[in-house]
Design an enzyme around this catalytic site. Sequence first.
Site, mmCIF file in Angstrom:
data_model
loop_
_atom_site.group_PDB
_atom_site.id
_atom_site.type_symbol
_atom_site.label_atom_id
_atom_site.label_comp_id
_atom_site.label_asym_id
_atom_site.label_seq_id
_atom_site.Cartn_x
_atom_site.Cartn_y
_atom_site.Cartn_z
ATOM 1 N N HIS A 154 0.837 -1.206 0.000
ATOM 2 C CA HIS A 154 0.000 0.000 0.000
ATOM 3 C C HIS A 154 0.873 1.258 0.000
ATOM 4 O O HIS A 154 0.599 2.224 -0.715
ATOM 5 C CB HIS A 154 -0.870 0.058 1.261
ATOM 6 N N GLY A 176 -2.628 -1.516 -7.282
ATOM 7 C CA GLY A 176 -1.499 -2.436 -7.309
ATOM 8 C C GLY A 176 -1.667 -3.512 -8.375
ATOM 9 O O GLY A 176 -2.769 -4.020 -8.584
ATOM 10 N N LYS A 218 -0.640 -6.311 -7.919
ATOM 11 C CA LYS A 218 -0.935 -7.499 -7.099
ATOM 12 C C LYS A 218 -2.356 -8.017 -7.366
ATOM 13 O O LYS A 218 -2.585 -9.211 -7.451
ATOM 14 C CB LYS A 218 -0.741 -7.116 -5.629
ATOM 15 N N GLN A 247 -8.364 -6.837 -10.820
ATOM 16 C CA GLN A 247 -9.034 -5.633 -10.303
ATOM 17 C C GLN A 247 -8.571 -4.394 -11.070
ATOM 18 O O GLN A 247 -9.393 -3.545 -11.460
ATOM 19 C CB GLN A 247 -8.709 -5.483 -8.818
ATOM 20 N N VAL A 250 4.688 -5.502 -4.499
ATOM 21 C CA VAL A 250 5.760 -5.540 -3.503
ATOM 22 C C VAL A 250 5.713 -6.906 -2.819
ATOM 23 O O VAL A 250 4.637 -7.365 -2.412
ATOM 24 C CB VAL A 250 5.602 -4.406 -2.464
ATOM 25 N N LEU A 307 3.039 -9.235 -0.641
ATOM 26 C CA LEU A 307 2.473 -8.677 0.590
ATOM 27 C C LEU A 307 0.970 -8.567 0.449
ATOM 28 O O LEU A 307 0.452 -8.219 -0.617
ATOM 29 C CB LEU A 307 3.063 -7.297 0.869
ATOM 30 N N ARG A 360 -4.009 -10.009 4.209
ATOM 31 C CA ARG A 360 -4.488 -11.330 4.635
ATOM 32 C C ARG A 360 -3.346 -12.271 5.037
ATOM 33 O O ARG A 360 -3.601 -13.305 5.639
ATOM 34 C CB ARG A 360 -5.336 -11.977 3.530
HETATM 35 P P1 AMP Z 1 -6.492 -3.580 -0.417
HETATM 36 O O1 AMP Z 1 -6.297 -2.835 0.857
HETATM 37 O O2 AMP Z 1 -6.153 -5.025 -0.330
HETATM 38 O O3 AMP Z 1 -7.850 -3.315 -1.045
HETATM 39 O O4 AMP Z 1 -5.431 -2.988 -1.442
HETATM 40 C C1 AMP Z 1 -5.424 -1.620 -1.747
HETATM 41 C C2 AMP Z 1 -4.509 -1.384 -2.930
HETATM 42 O O5 AMP Z 1 -3.192 -1.818 -2.616
HETATM 43 C C3 AMP Z 1 -4.943 -2.194 -4.164
HETATM 44 O O6 AMP Z 1 -4.791 -1.388 -5.329
HETATM 45 C C4 AMP Z 1 -3.982 -3.343 -4.162
HETATM 46 O O7 AMP Z 1 -3.746 -3.901 -5.441
HETATM 47 C C5 AMP Z 1 -2.723 -2.676 -3.629
HETATM 48 N N1 AMP Z 1 -1.814 -3.699 -3.082
HETATM 49 C C6 AMP Z 1 -2.117 -4.676 -2.196
HETATM 50 N N2 AMP Z 1 -1.049 -5.470 -1.975
HETATM 51 C C7 AMP Z 1 -0.047 -4.970 -2.750
HETATM 52 C C8 AMP Z 1 1.315 -5.355 -2.974
HETATM 53 N N3 AMP Z 1 1.858 -6.406 -2.367
HETATM 54 N N4 AMP Z 1 2.050 -4.630 -3.841
HETATM 55 C C9 AMP Z 1 1.504 -3.548 -4.482
HETATM 56 N N5 AMP Z 1 0.222 -3.142 -4.301
HETATM 57 C C10 AMP Z 1 -0.536 -3.835 -3.450
#
Ligand code: AMP
Length: 289
Positions: free
Chosen positions: A36, A146, A148, A152, A175, A183, A186
């Site tokens: 994030h 991301g 990741k 989405q 990342v 990362l 969860r």
């Molecule tokens: P989330 O809180 O899981 O909804 O993620 C919020 C944003 O962070 C989303 O755009 C995810 O794709 C991005 N994100 C989550 N994990 C990673 C990661 N390991 N590397 C880069 N972006 C990430």
Amino acid sequence: MDVLRELEQARRACHDAGRRGRLGLVPTMGALHEGHLSLVRRARADCDTVAVTIFVNPLQFGAHEDLDRYPRQEAQDAELLRAAGADLVLLLQREQMYPKSFITRITQDALGETLEGAAREGHFDGVLTVVAKLFGIAGPCRAFFGHKDFQQSVVVRRMVADLELPAEVVVCPTVRDTDGLALSSRNAYLSPEERAQGLSLVAALGAANRAFLDGEHDSRALEALMLETLRAGLGHAPDYAALVDPDDFSRPAQARAGCVAVVAAPVGSTRLLDNHALGSPLGPFAHES
Ligand code: AMP
């Protein structure tokens, strides 16, 4: 850095910032980690004001998923965001986001229904609906997502194009931890044994990438290799292991550089997902070198 809990306050702060210069938006569900924060830093570099939303969006969770146990750590998140250079933190509340009168959903055919969309019915409708609402609240000129969560990012891009939303979608690299595990908030659910099993996702992506670089371009053979690696590491079948075209998620017979290998699997009571664009470097990671 201002922490805003009221929707009206948040809207006003974002729109004032948007009038003064470029506003970057980073939507998150909190429980923040370096993944994030990499988006926040990228937004910091690209924009005049950086707004981060923290909202565990109930619309994108299925009935039997982890909405209630999803990690929440607001105070720690705020400190991390301050250090990463965020200007505005929007702590959005369910009642304000979805009052009783709320009845609208954004849905996406095909792209939103395959792979992750098939494994989690209605998931992308929930994602698109909240992203559209966040864009409405904040009015960003750029929004950062991301790689990741690759599918989405693709469904969001498509929504922005289809609906002519006035925001640019920027997708930032995944990342990973030193062992290669992507990362994820969860990951906190994983026991040490489950974490070791979870590494089979990045192992499968690495195996497919190496085979591709060694000249294997038959997509079905690369998918079979990923499935085999996942089955061996997990002790059970994954939800999916597929090679997709990055634009429309079609399944090409012949893989080319830039095709994305996507994998998802349950590990214990946690669901992990990961992906990698073929042809780009992946690793070596701590235990491989
Ligand atoms: P989330 O809180 O899981 O909804 O993620 C919020 C944003 O962070 C989303 O755009 C995810 O794709 C991005 N994100 C989550 N994990 C990673 C990661 N390991 N590397 C880069 N972006 C990430």
